[in-house]
Design an enzyme around this catalytic site. Structure first.
Site, short mmCIF file in Angstrom:
data_model
loop_
_atom_site.label_atom_id
_atom_site.label_comp_id
_atom_site.label_asym_id
_atom_site.label_seq_id
_atom_site.Cartn_x
_atom_site.Cartn_y
_atom_site.Cartn_z
N SER A 31 0.81 -1.21 0.00
CA SER A 31 0.00 0.00 0.00
C SER A 31 0.86 1.27 0.00
O SER A 31 1.60 1.52 -0.93
CB SER A 31 -0.96 -0.04 1.20
OG SER A 31 -1.89 1.00 1.14
N ASP A 250 -1.08 1.83 -3.85
CA ASP A 250 -1.99 0.86 -4.47
C ASP A 250 -3.36 1.47 -4.75
O ASP A 250 -4.31 0.75 -5.08
CB ASP A 250 -2.12 -0.41 -3.63
CG ASP A 250 -2.82 -0.20 -2.29
OD1 ASP A 250 -2.89 0.96 -1.83
OD2 ASP A 250 -3.27 -1.19 -1.70
#
Length: 519
Positions: A31, A250
């Site tokens: 992420s 992401d």
């Protein structure tokens, strides 16, 4: 990470078997974290996060010391959950990864884990944003079209529909159509570059697109912008004064900002709290048009509309939402808690300050809305009620119903700003954030802190909350809470007050109490 990701593949395959062969997802990403890190997220059959009931099993499997121990954990769990092993049921796991160079190697490890379950099939969906994979899993299990092109088509089509429904006397001018997006040198920037030529009504310029000009999440991206409140790398002086958005690596977080001036690195930040407030205003306005503002008690479309926040939401945003007469509820920190609570409403909306959030429309509500839209169309097509119903339907198609999605969230922001005819400054002026400060206190045992009331108050150790209350009472608009970190041996302290100095002082005083009692 190889062994951990392999075991995650095993968990995902078993989850699919448990759910009778429904598709489950697994995405390899860390992420918003640095490129050297990696992680894995498992997507449940509804497109949301994996069921919390399975977290202890996943933890035990990840920490199994050897193959024999791992096998025993699997066999015992399968027995407890009545999961039939041996190929009696098929299973399917959709795999994806972000742009990190380790992704291909880890994808192969995940596939080995999936293939360890007889009858399980691993499907490589390629390089995707995390929200895209969540969307695909949800769509597949609902029997809907579920390819990446279907995602693009739905998002772009519903955005176009919303723009077509902008009242003729509103809408942004040519200058306001310019949007500069920080892609965090990740997958979100690449996908937006693919999409932008088909997105009418916006002049999109992507910085940090992921094409090799910078390093993933390094001094750029939503997490950096929200925490540091400075211009991300990759921007130029000419970008000053224009509306800017920032994704994380992401693309499941979104924040907006404006560079103060061409000679200044500071920014005006619009975080998740203010994104939520913009969406709330828009949705409630459509509901008011459909129901008639003064038609309380005899509504055309009765709606339970809930706003879900955590203790980290700025107090000014909470006050603003409550002043609008909205139902605001709190959950512990974490998207999994926010999302679960939002599902209890006809329309449930949540956003963390870091920009992760979405708007959830219940299936029952969408069904009612579709019927109502048809009814309005047959009576007076194009009436204000008909158009409001169509806007809500388009919103439910645009905003990701499975998870926070920077791309779809950004397009909804842009559609609402054009609908309201608002500048960035109009949006900033909704309310003024209270100054806040966050600190970390190192402790021997973070579990010694036990909280209640959605982590806003301490119930153990005894006496600590009284000390915190005493400090809060010294400051105008004072608010402070402490909570144990979920990942580090620290206690987190959050404080708000009417000035930066007061917020700093409150945080430091409370941190000293924590250190003295637990240090």
């Amino acid at each position: 990470m190889g062994p951990a990701v392999c075991r995650a593949g095993l968990v995902a395959a078993l989850r699919s078997v448990k759910l009778g062969g429904a598709a489950v997802g697994l995405v390899i990403t860390a992420s918003h974290n640095p490129v050297r890190d990696n992680g894995v997220k498992i997507v449940d059959a509804d497109g949301g996060m994996m069921s919390q009931d399975w977290e202890p099993f996943a933890d035990a499997l990840a920490n199994a010391p050897n193959p024999d121990a791992l096998l025993q954990i699997v066999l015992q769990f399968a027995k407890d959950e009545e999961i039939k092993l041996g190929g009696c049921h098929s299973a399917q796991v959709l795999l994806a990864r972000d742009t990190r160079p380790t992704g291909e190697y880890l994808l192969a490890a995940a596939m080995k884990g999936v293939n360890a379950v007889i009858g399980a099939v691993a499907v490589d969906m390629g390089i995707l944003t995390t929200p895209q994979l969540h969307w695909m899993v949800r769509s597949k299990n609902k029997g809907l079209r579920d390819s990446e092109m279907d995602y693009f088509s739905q998002v772009i089509g519903s955005f176009r529909c919303l723009l077509e429904l902008v009242p003729k006397d509103k809408g942004a001018d040519v200058i306001n159509n310019r949007l500069i997006v920080d892609g965090a040198n990740g997958i979100g920037g690449l996908k937006l570059e693919e999409m932008k030529e088909n997105i009418s009504g916006l002049d999109i310029h992507v910085r940090n697109s992921g094409r090799g000009e910078g390093i993933l999440n390094e001094r750029c991206g939503a997490d950096f912008v929200q925490k540091e409140k400075v211009v991300p790398l990759g921007f130029v002086p000419e970008d000053a004064t224009f509306r800017c958005a920032s994704f994380d690596g992401d693309a499941d977080r979104l924040v907006y900002f404006r560079i103060v001036s061409s000679s200044d690195s500071r920014i005006d930040l619009v975080d998740g709290d203010k994104i939520l407030s913009l969406f709330v205003l828009f949705i409630r306005e459509q509901l008011d048009i459909i129901n008639g503002k003064d038609n309380q008690g005899n509504e055309v479309l009765p709606t339970r509309f809930g706003v879900i926040q955590t203790a980290y939401a700025n107090g000014a945003s909470t006050d603003y939402l409550k002043d609008l007469g909205l139902e605001v509820v709190f959950t512990p920190t974490g998207v999994k808690y926010l999302h679960k609570k939002a599902l209890e409403y006809d329309i449930g909306i949540y956003f963390e300050a870091n920009g992760h959030g979405t708007v959830l429309f219940s299936d029952h509500f969408v069904s009612q809305l579709e019927s109502l839209t048809s009814e309005f169309s047959s009576k007076v097509a194009g009436s204000s009620q008909h158009q409001a119903a169509m806007r809500l339907l388009a919103t439910s198609q645009l905003i990701n119903q499975a998870v926070g999605d920077a791309i779809s969230g950004m397009l909804l922001v842009e559609a609402v700003l054009q609908y309201k005819g608002w500048s960035f400054q109009n949006w900033c002026d909704l309310y003024t954030d209270l100054p806040s400060r966050q600190l970390k206190v190192k402790v021997q045992d973070r579990a010694a802190i036990v909280t209640t009331d959605a982590e806003r108050r301490v119930c153990q150790p005894s006496g600590l909350q009284e000390l915190i209350d005493g400090e809060i009472a010294k400051y105008s608009h004072g608010r402070c809470f402490v909570r144990p970190s979920g990942t580090e041996d620290v206690v987190r302290v959050y404080a708000e007050a009417s000035t930066e100095e007061a917020a700093d002082s409150l945080a430091k005083q409370v941190a000293q109490h924590v250190e003295r009692i637990l240090g």
